[in-house]
Write an enzyme that holds these catalytic residues in place. Structure first.
Site, short mmCIF file in Angstrom:
data_model
loop_
_atom_site.label_atom_id
_atom_site.label_comp_id
_atom_site.label_asym_id
_atom_site.label_seq_id
_atom_site.Cartn_x
_atom_site.Cartn_y
_atom_site.Cartn_z
N GLU A 319 0.80 -1.23 0.00
CA GLU A 319 0.00 0.00 0.00
C GLU A 319 0.84 1.28 0.00
OE1 GLU A 319 -2.82 -0.34 3.20
OE2 GLU A 319 -3.54 -2.29 2.53
N ASN A 362 2.14 -5.08 -3.33
CA ASN A 362 0.76 -5.41 -2.97
C ASN A 362 -0.05 -4.16 -2.66
OD1 ASN A 362 -1.13 -7.61 -2.32
ND2 ASN A 362 -1.00 -6.89 -0.20
N HIS A 399 -10.18 -6.58 -2.01
CA HIS A 399 -11.28 -6.38 -1.06
C HIS A 399 -12.39 -5.70 -1.85
CE1 HIS A 399 -8.87 -7.65 2.32
NE2 HIS A 399 -7.92 -6.79 1.98
N GLU A 428 -5.83 -10.98 -1.08
CA GLU A 428 -6.66 -10.76 0.11
C GLU A 428 -8.15 -10.76 -0.26
OE1 GLU A 428 -5.37 -7.31 2.34
OE2 GLU A 428 -3.26 -7.70 1.90
N ASP A 430 -11.96 -10.98 -0.55
CA ASP A 430 -13.21 -11.20 0.17
C ASP A 430 -14.32 -10.44 -0.55
OD1 ASP A 430 -12.54 -8.59 1.15
OD2 ASP A 430 -11.85 -9.41 3.06
#
Ligand code: G3I
Length: 531
Positions: A319, A362, A399, A428, A430
């Site tokens: 990030e 990432n 996400h 990651e 979801d």
């Protein structure tokens, strides 16, 4: 940079081979279909007058295994199926459902469940389900049979929650030991999600002294060993956990997790050497007065060196982008103290310490819906490549929302990384069902109905399909979901969700029902199987 991206692959494939061989033996020794006494139960899960969602449970009540199953039914009225999951359904009243590739093998006591959505004009009908496996039907090909259930779940549904749907709970009961570290072989390899993909299928876990560590919950260990080939620490491999003071590294909790993974033939994706976020930056680092870049190099080198040989890949920097800055760089402590070069330096230090690990940049919100952020990502990646920095790939956190971004935007983002010859890893994933940014009132769903489950399943499936379509096999770094059970998801505590309940993952539990695979799990499996 490494050329072989999955150091535990050989070990893992030996494990797979053992499982597959054992399954074959069980099938050979198992009862024939005509011996079988199984039950077939038709349940209406939801009925709204013009449509319904129903499911059929096929349970092997014999002492031997079966290798495949097929059931039939016919509606006397106008009920018609429009969408189905977890089986192959053919015909148009009558219908025939055949097992999917991963739920054909049923060990004694094991149940497969499949579902479908249909249209109707009035109350949904409960037809009689027939087939060789239904109540000891003879081998006369499906006309025998019997035990269609009423729409109520009745007595069989209480047993169902213990024997449960499809593979998960049966493995957590009758075959749990065999599907985990013992490596023996009661589960069909197709019942292991990871076996459907020649790349890592990962899950983020709580570990160490975190609440609900998977190391203190046997059911989590069972599901993880059964379905996943890679672990990411949700927290305990971040900066403040591993490097709590300038001269202290604390690897004990991470080592415990890594050892468990190795024992179970599971790989590790390291997360993460450098992340700006709040307390994840240790306080001593925030006030460090020495040579900041040299300190950061040492931080990366020491951690990468410690885990070399145990870790498949790393999120080297997490990030670092702020698309609202003209530079594209987040104005983090690292940027302020070491300039943009801290990113390249981190990759170089990691590569020197562990040349076999795949090294990823990432970030979130880079999946295509936010074009400014994607452009910043590409600009930074291009700069790293132009400078010969040993970057192997890009991690897309994913996400995502259930309705944003579009899968075509995701395809564009993946393609841009593929075009640069870099690996794409979904790090990651979801999919919450409620979107706080949507134009419709939030939350859109206050309970996890079968209709919501079907929507979520379709979303998971289309994401995995997009990944498989766009990313060639040699550039697939894998797919990781950010948590195991719905009730443990970080999203439930995320401020923009106002404490609203959600069900973003592949497994239910712990608060929202048994620890079972959801329809979302089937969506991922179907996509991996190309169904
Ligand atoms: O362990 C303490 C516990 O002792 C204490 O009682 C409790 C009270 O708040 O906090 C616990 O720590 C929490 C920790 O998760 C452990 O589960 C922290 O407060 C909480 O901030 C922390 O949140 C994590 C977050 O990163 C910040 O590190 C989430 O679990 C984790 O899922 C999340 O993961 C990030 C990725 O690293 C990067 N991408 C986004 C993703 C989601 O935000």
């Amino acid at each position: 940079m490494k050329t072989f991206n999955f150091p535990l692959a050989l070990q893992r494939s030996r494990l797979l081979f053992r499982r597959a061989s054992g399954t074959l033996a069980l099938i050979i020794l198992g009862t024939s279909a005509s011996d079988a006494l199984a039950s077939c139960e038709y349940n209406i899960n939801s009925d709204w007058g013009s449509g319904f969602v129903a499911s059929v449970r096929v349970t092997n009540d014999t002492a031997g295994s079966v290798n495949s199953w097929q059931v039939q039914w016919q509606y006397s009225g106008d009920n018609r199926i429009v969408h189905h999951w977890s089986s192959d359904i053919s015909g148009n009243n009558p219908y025939t459902a055949s097992n999917a590739a991963w739920n054909g093998s049923l060990q004694p006591g094991q149940t497969a469940e499949f579902g479908f959505q249909g249209t109707a004009s009035g109350p949904a009908e409960v037809p009689q389900v027939t087939g060789l496996l239904c109540d000891g039907g003879s081998s006369s090909g499906g006309s025998t049979s019997s035990s269609s259930s009423s729409s109520s779940s009745s007595s069989s549904s209480s047993s169902s929650s213990s024997s449960s749907s499809s593979s998960s709970s049966s493995s957590s009961s009758s075959s749990s030991g065999s599907s985990s570290s013992s490596g023996s072989s009661s589960g069909a390899s197709a019942e292991n999600l990871y076996s459907l993909a020649p790349f890592p299928i990962g899950v983020a876990v709580s570990a160490g002294y975190e609440n609900r560590s998977f190391l203190s919950i046997a059911e989590k260990q069972t599901s993880i060993a059964q379905h996943f080939s890679q672990l990411t620490a949700g927290n305990i491999m971040k900066m403040s956990y591993l490097h709590p003071s300038e001269n202290t590294y604390d690897f004990a909790n991470a080592d415990q997790m890594v050892n468990w993974a190795e024992t179970n033939g599971i790989g590790i994706h390291g997360h993460t050497f450098i992340w700006h976020s709040d307390y994840q930056v240790p306080s001593w680092m925030q006030s460090y007065s020495g040579d900041f870049q040299a300190m950061l190099d040492d931080h990366v080198t020491t951690i990468a060196d410690h885990f070399a040989g145990s870790v498949d890949s790393w999120d080297v920097v997490n990030e670092a982008i702020d698309e609202n800055q003209s530079s594209c760089y987040r104005n983090s402590l690292f940027y302020q103290r070491a300039g943009a070069g801290y990113i390249a330096n981190a990759f170089r230090a990691a590569d020197a310490a562990d040349p076999n690990a795949d090294l990823y940049y990432n970030d979130y919100d880079t999946e295509g819906g936010n074009s400014n952020k994607l452009n910043c990502l590409l600009q930074i990646v291009d700069g790293l490549q132009a400078d010969g920095v040993p970057i192997d790939g890009v991690g897309f956190q994913m996400h995502v929302q259930i309705d944003w971004p579009s899968t075509s935007q995701m395809r564009t983002a993946f393609q841009a990384i593929v075009d640069r010859g870099l690996k794409v890893k979904i790090t990651e994933l979801d999919v919450p069902v409620n979107n706080p940014y949507a134009s419709t009132p939030f939350p859109q769903y206050t309970s996890y109905t079968t209709e919501v489950a079907a929507l979520q399943k379709a979303r998971y499936k289309s994401i995995v399909e997009a990944y498989l379509d766009v990313v060639p096999t040699n550039l697939r770094g894998g797919i990781t979901v950010w948590g195991l059970w719905d009730g443990d998801s970080w999203l439930l505590d995320f401020s923009n969700r106002q404490g609203v309940d959600d069900w973003p993952l592949l497994f239910s539990g712990p608060a929202n029902g048994p620890y079972e695979e959801k329809a979302a799990f089937d969506g991922v499996a179907e996509a991996l199987l190309g169904q």
